[in-house]
Design a protein around this motif. Structure first.
Motif, mmCIF file in Angstrom:
data_model
loop_
_atom_site.group_PDB
_atom_site.id
_atom_site.type_symbol
_atom_site.label_atom_id
_atom_site.label_comp_id
_atom_site.label_asym_id
_atom_site.label_seq_id
_atom_site.Cartn_x
_atom_site.Cartn_y
_atom_site.Cartn_z
ATOM 1 N N TYR A 13 -24.443 25.757 -45.186
ATOM 2 C CA TYR A 13 -23.084 25.332 -45.520
ATOM 3 C C TYR A 13 -22.752 23.996 -44.851
ATOM 4 O O TYR A 13 -22.295 23.057 -45.496
ATOM 5 N N LYS A 14 -23.030 23.896 -43.560
ATOM 6 C CA LYS A 14 -22.700 22.670 -42.811
ATOM 7 C C LYS A 14 -23.474 21.460 -43.312
ATOM 8 O O LYS A 14 -22.966 20.339 -43.294
ATOM 9 N N ASN A 15 -24.691 21.677 -43.769
ATOM 10 C CA ASN A 15 -25.495 20.567 -44.285
ATOM 11 C C ASN A 15 -25.032 20.091 -45.648
ATOM 12 O O ASN A 15 -25.296 18.950 -46.023
ATOM 13 N N LEU A 53 -13.908 23.211 -53.024
ATOM 14 C CA LEU A 53 -14.784 22.141 -52.556
ATOM 15 C C LEU A 53 -15.329 21.376 -53.755
ATOM 16 O O LEU A 53 -15.660 21.968 -54.778
ATOM 17 N N SER A 54 -15.436 20.049 -53.624
ATOM 18 C CA SER A 54 -15.900 19.247 -54.754
ATOM 19 C C SER A 54 -17.344 19.576 -55.134
ATOM 20 O O SER A 54 -17.717 19.481 -56.293
ATOM 21 N N ASN A 55 -18.166 19.943 -54.169
ATOM 22 C CA ASN A 55 -19.553 20.321 -54.458
ATOM 23 C C ASN A 55 -19.776 21.809 -54.187
ATOM 24 O O ASN A 55 -20.836 22.224 -53.723
ATOM 25 N N GLY A 56 -18.774 22.627 -54.503
ATOM 26 C CA GLY A 56 -18.818 24.058 -54.233
ATOM 27 C C GLY A 56 -19.983 24.773 -54.890
ATOM 28 O O GLY A 56 -20.616 25.636 -54.286
ATOM 29 N N GLU A 57 -20.285 24.396 -56.139
ATOM 30 C CA GLU A 57 -21.405 25.038 -56.838
ATOM 31 C C GLU A 57 -22.731 24.702 -56.174
ATOM 32 O O GLU A 57 -23.616 25.542 -56.080
#
Length: 147
Positions: A71-73, A94-98
């Motif tokens: 997740y952090k990366n 989140l914009s890159n949630g997928e």
């Protein structure tokens, strides 16, 4: 078929062992561990005159650290929310949630794939030593710790 269970008996492994031995009249191959181990890998149980082999894999280790690292990366620095205690991530915010969800799923999938590879190795080595026709191999993944 997939059956998901959360929680369960305090010792899921022992409960399943009792089920196989008591209800399926299986035998615990670990009872002959010294003899079997000399010959190679072997599954946990043999049932119905060893026509059905069962390997029990336990998903016990906590995956939180692996999930948190992934997740952090992946999360963008400006979008990382502040957490105190446990959390449930809303990937849709989140914009890159997928992308994050997919990376976490891939990480957890690797754990299961590793366990299945180990089970397949155990079945193959045991079958090579004890060839039988119409043999059925079952790998059971017990999850007593991981959400």
């Amino acid at each position: 078929m997939c059956v998901e269970r959360r929680g369960g008996p305090p010792d899921l492994q022992t409960a399943f062992e009792r089920f196989v031995v008591g209800k399926l009249h299986g035998r615990l191959l670990d009872d002959q561990k010294d003899e079997e181990a000399k010959l190679g890998n072997f599954p946990d149980f043999g049932c119905f005159r060893d026509l059905v082999l069962i390997e029990m894999k336990h998903l016990e280790s906590d995956q939180n650290e692996r999930v948190n690292d992934t997740y952090k990366n992946k999360v963008l620095p400006g979008e990382e929310p502040m957490f105190y205690g446990t959390r449930r991530v809303d990937f849709d915010k989140l914009s890159n949630g997928e992308e994050i969800r997919s990376a976490i799923l891939n990480k957890l999938t690797q754990t299961i794939e590793t366990q299945l590879r180990k089970a397949n190795r155990q079945f193959a080595e045991y079958r090579a030593r004890n060839p039988r026709k119409n043999l059925l191999s079952i790998c059971l993944l017990l999850n007593s710790q991981i959400d």
